[in-house]
Write a protein that holds these residues in place. Structure first.
Motif, PDB file in Angstrom:
ATOM      1  N   ASP A 102      53.756 135.390  -7.423  1.00 27.41           N
ATOM      2  CA  ASP A 102      54.415 134.827  -8.620  1.00 27.41           C
ATOM      3  C   ASP A 102      55.546 135.763  -9.063  1.00 27.41           C
ATOM      4  O   ASP A 102      55.306 136.940  -9.354  1.00 27.41           O
ATOM      5  CB  ASP A 102      53.371 134.677  -9.740  1.00 27.41           C
ATOM      6  N   THR A 244      53.376 141.726 -16.777  1.00 28.75           N
ATOM      7  CA  THR A 244      54.433 140.721 -16.788  1.00 28.75           C
ATOM      8  C   THR A 244      55.136 140.738 -18.134  1.00 28.75           C
ATOM      9  O   THR A 244      54.576 141.194 -19.125  1.00 28.75           O
ATOM     10  CB  THR A 244      53.857 139.318 -16.531  1.00 28.75           C
ATOM     11  N   VAL A 249      52.654 133.216 -18.005  1.00 29.45           N
ATOM     12  CA  VAL A 249      51.798 133.539 -16.860  1.00 29.45           C
ATOM     13  C   VAL A 249      50.329 133.354 -17.214  1.00 29.45           C
ATOM     14  O   VAL A 249      49.503 133.025 -16.368  1.00 29.45           O
ATOM     15  CB  VAL A 249      52.063 134.995 -16.391  1.00 29.45           C
TER      16      VAL A 249
END
Lengths: 410, 234
Positions: A102, A244, A249
Motif C-alpha cells: 500500500d 502512515t 489506511v
C-alpha cells in the motif's frame, strides 16, 4: 510608582509581613497547622501528578513514527491470532508484505516482545531484558523508543520464511542495560547460557518506557528473535505497527487481519497498554482532592485566625485603612499562607516521590516510576495560589462583617 | 474660650445626639437607647481637653464620633472645618488617616508587627514610601524614648512601652487631632505619668482629647468636660 500602586503594594506586603510575624512567634500555632495542612495537600498533588506523568509517559510501547497498531482482539475467537502465552498474531511477515504494497504506508513491521537474559561474557554479569524484535527500517526510525536504524537493514535471516539466512546478531541496547552490564558500542554480549554472542550496534539515547516505568530493553531483528524464542514456527509476533500519514489506511488495516483491532496512538496498544486517559484522570483527581483539602484548610484556619483577630482589623480601620485595603491585607495573608504551604508541599512531595520510587524499585524492580520535572514544582505552587484564591472569600466575608466599634470597645 | 467658631477650632461638636436600637434579645421588642444627648464641645489647636464621667456616660461614644468611626444621629461633628457626616465612609476613613490619631486603653497594637512597623501603619495607606515610613517611625520612637525597642514586637514590650508605641502610631501622620480613650487605664501611676507627659507635649500644635476615669490624668488637661447619662453636666 504612583501613590495608588504603592498603597496596594504596601497593603499586600503588610499581609505577608503579618503572616511571617505570626509564624516567627506572635501566634505560630494556627499558622503552622494551616501551612502543614496545605503542605500535605500539595505534597499529595505533587506525588500523584508525578505518578500520573510517569504512567502517561510509559503508558504503552509507542513511537512517534507509528500511527496505527494492529493488535490481537482478545475477545475474538478467530483462528489466526494464537492464544498460547497470551494472544499473539501469526504469519506476520506475510501480512506485513501485503500491507507494504500500500503506497500510503511508510513503514510496517511486526513487533515481538520477549524477555531474554543477557550476560556480559567479560564480567559474568547478567540481567533480564525485554527484547523487541522488528524488521529493520530503511530510514531512521524509533520503535518502542529504541532507535532501530542501526540494525541490519538486509534482514537476511528470515530468508522467505526458512529462517536459515545469515544472522546479523546486531542489537541496540537501552542505556540502562548498557550501564547494568557495562556494555559499549561494539561489545559482545551473551544470551542466557547459550554460546551465542550478540554485538552491541548502538546504545540507545533513552530508556524504553512501557507499562509502569522504564524497562531494560534491547532491539534486534524480528526473525532472529523469533528463532531464538520459538516464535519462528508460526511466524508469530505480538502486534504489527504501521506508520502512515494517511488516516484512510485505518479501515483497510481493520480488514487486513481477522480477529484483530486497529488502534491509534491515542488508543490502546499492546498487551501492557494503559488507557491514556487514566493518568490524566489521576492527575485531575489529585488536583481536585488537593485543591479541596487545601481550600478547606486555609479557609477554616484563616477564618479561625480572623475570628480571633477581628480587633486587629478594627484597628486597621481606626488608623485609616479603607475597606478595600483591609480586604487586600486579608487576601494577601490568605494567599501567603497557601503559598507557604505550597512551598512546604513541594519539598514534602519531592521527599515522598523519592520514597515512592525507592519503594516501587525495591518491590517490583521499576526505577523512577514517579517523575518530577521542574515544571511540576511550578504547577504545585500555582495550585497553592489557586487554593489561596479559592479560600479567600470566607476570610474576606469575615473581614467585611467586622464591626469596628464593637471590636474596639469589647 | 468660645465653642461656636469652627474657623479657628480643630474640633467642634454641635448638639450631637447619638441613639441606637437595643435589639431587645430577651424582650419582645427593641428599644432606643440615647448614648449622647445634644452634647456640644469645641477644642482649639494646642488645647488638651479631658472628658470625664462614669461608665456608660457616653465618653467613648463621643470619642468615636470625634474620630469619625460613627456618625451622629443628630447634630454635627466638624474637624478642621469638615463636617464628618458629609463624607462617605471611604472618605471619612481617608480623612481620619490624615487628621486624627487615636490612642486606646488597651493599646491595640498588631502583635505580629514590630514597634516600628506598628508606628508606620497609618503611613502605609497614606502611600508614603517605605524608607520614609521607616524614618518617620524611628523619629517618633526616638521621641517617645523607645529607639532601642523598635524591632521588638508588642509581646516583648511592657504596658507603658506599648502605650508609647501606640502614641507614636497616633502621631505618625502628624494629625491635627489626637483622641485618647483611657490612655492610662492599663498603666501604673508612674508609667501613666510618662504617657500623660507625652500627650501634653504633643499638644503644642494640635488638639488633644482625653477620655478618662483617672482624676490625676484629668488634672493634667487644660479643662474637663463632664458627661452624665449622655449629657454634659452643667
Amino acid at each position: 510608582m504612583t501613590t495608588r500602586f504603592r498603597r496596594l503594594g504596601a497593603a499586600c506586603a503588610l499581609g505577608v509581613r503579618r503572616v511571617i510575624g505570626r509564624l516567627r512567634g506572635a501566634a505560630p500555632g494556627r499558622m503552622g497547622v494551616c501551612i502543614a495542612g496545605v503542605a500535605v495537600a500539595i505534597g499529595l498533588l505533587f506525588v500523584v501528578t508525578g505518578l500520573s506523568l510517569g504512567l502517561a509517559g510509559s503508558a504503552t510501547v509507542e513511537s512517534e513514527d507509528i500511527d496505527y497498531w494492529i493488535v490481537p482482539n482478545e475477545s475474538g475467537a478467530g483462528s489466526v491470532p494464537l492464544e498460547a502465552e497470551g494472544v499473539r498474531l501469526s504469519e506476520v511477515h506475510e501480512v506485513t508484505e501485503q500491507l507494504r504494497t500500500d503506497d500510503r504506508v511508510d513503514y510496517v513491521s511486526p513487533v515481538a516482545l520477549r524477555p531474554i537474559r543477557l550476560v556480559n561474557p567479560a564480567t559474568g554479569n547478567g540481567t533480564y531484558v525485554i527484547a523487541v524484535g522488528v524488521i529493520p527500517p530503511d530510514s531512521p526510525r524509533h520503535v518502542a523508543d529504541l532507535n532501530v536504524t542501526t540494525l541490519d537493514a538486509e534482514y537476511a535471516h528470515y530468508a522467505n520464511g526458512t529462517y536459515d539466512g545469515p544472522r546479523s546478531d546486531r542489537i541496540v541496547v537501552s542505556p540502562g542495560v548498557a550501564a547494568s552490564l557495562g556494555l559499549e558500542q561494539g561489545d559482545a554480549v551473551g544470551v542466557g547460557r547459550s554460546d551465542r554472542l550478540l554485538t552491541v550496534a548502538a546504545v540507545n539515547d533513552r530508556e524504553l518506557a512501557a507499562g509502569f516505568g522504564e524497562v531494560p530493553a534491547i532491539a534486534m531483528p524480528l526473525a532472529e528473535l523469533q528463532s531464538m524464542t520459538g516464535l519462528a514456527a508460526a511466524d508469530e509476533a505480538d502486534q504489527i505497527l504501521v506508520s502512515t500519514d494517511d488516516s484512510s489506511v485505518k479501515s483497510d488495516l481493520e480488514a487486513a487481519y481477522p480477529g484483530t483491532e486497529v488502534v491509534s496512538r491515542s488508543g490502546l496498544a499492546g498487551a501492557a497498554a494503559t488507557p491514556t486517559n487514566l493518568p490524566l484522570a489521576m492527575a485531575l483527581a489529585a488536583a481536585l482532592v488537593a485543591g479541596g483539602i487545601g481550600v478547606a484548610f486555609v479557609a477554616t484556619m484563616m477564618g479561625l485566625e480572623l475570628t480571633a483577630g477581628r480587633r486587629e482589623l478594627a484597628v486597621l480601620d481606626a488608623v485609616g485603612f479603607s475597606g478595600g485595603a483591609r480586604a487586600l491585607v486579608v487576601a494577601s495573608e490568605t494567599i501567603t499562607l497557601a503559598v507557604l504551604g505550597g512551598i512546604a508541599g513541594v519539598a514534602l512531595g519531592l521527599v515522598a516521590t523519592v520514597g515512592v520510587n525507592a519503594g516501587v524499585a525495591s518491590a517490583i524492580g521499576i526505577a523512577s516510576l514517579a517523575e518530577t520535572p521542574p515544571w511540576l514544582a511550578a504547577y504545585a505552587l500555582g495550585a497553592a495560589v489557586v487554593v489561596g484564591v479559592c479560600a479567600a472569600p470566607y476570610p474576606l466575608y469575615l473581614a467585611a462583617t467586622t464591626d469596628t466599634l464593637e471590636e474596639l470597645t469589647r | 474660650m468660645s465653642e461656636s467658631s469652627a474657623r479657628t477650632q480643630s474640633v467642634v461638636c454641635t448638639d450631637v445626639t447619638q441613639r441606637y436600637d437595643d435589639d431587645g434579645v430577651f424582650s419582645s421588642g427593641g428599644r432606643t437607647v440615647t448614648a449622647l444627648d445634644k452634647v456640644s464641645l469645641a477644642v482649639d489647636s494646642g488645647e488638651v481637653v479631658g472628658i470625664a464621667g462614669p461608665s456608660g456616660s457616653g465618653k467613648s461614644t463621643l470619642l468615636h464620633l470625634l474620630a469619625g468611626l460613627a456618625t451622629p444621629t443628630d447634630g454635627t461633628v466638624t474637624i478642621r472645618g469638615t463636617d464628618l457626616a458629609t463624607l462617605s465612609r471611604r472618605k471619612r476613613t481617608a480623612f481620619r488617616r490624615s487628621n486624627i490619631g487615636m490612642v486606646f486603653q488597651r493599646f491595640h497594637l498588631l502583635p505580629a508587627l514590630t514597634a516600628r512597623e506598628n508606628v508606620a501603619l497609618p503611613l502605609v495607606q497614606a502611600g508614603v514610601a517605605r524608607d520614609r515610613r521607616r524614618n518617620r517611625a524611628d523619629e517618633l520612637l526616638d521621641a517617645v524614648g523607645l529607639a532601642d525597642r523598635r524591632d521588638h514586637r508588642p509581646g516583648s514590650l511592657s504596658g507603658g512601652e506599648q502605650q508609647r508605641v501606640a502614641l507614636a502610631r497616633a502621631l505618625a501622620a502628624d494629625p491635627a487631632v489626637v483622641i485618647a480613650d483611657e490612655p492610662t487605664g492599663e498603666l501604673d501611676r508612674e508609667t501613666g505619668e510618662r504617657v500623660l507627659d507625652l500627650l501634653t507635649e504633643i499638644s503644642d500644635d494640635r488638639a488633644v482629647v482625653i477620655a478618662s476615669h483617672d482624676t490625676h490624668a484629668l488634672d493634667r488637661t487644660d479643662r474637663v468636660v463632664r458627661l452624665l447619662d449622655g449629657a454634659r453636666e452643667s
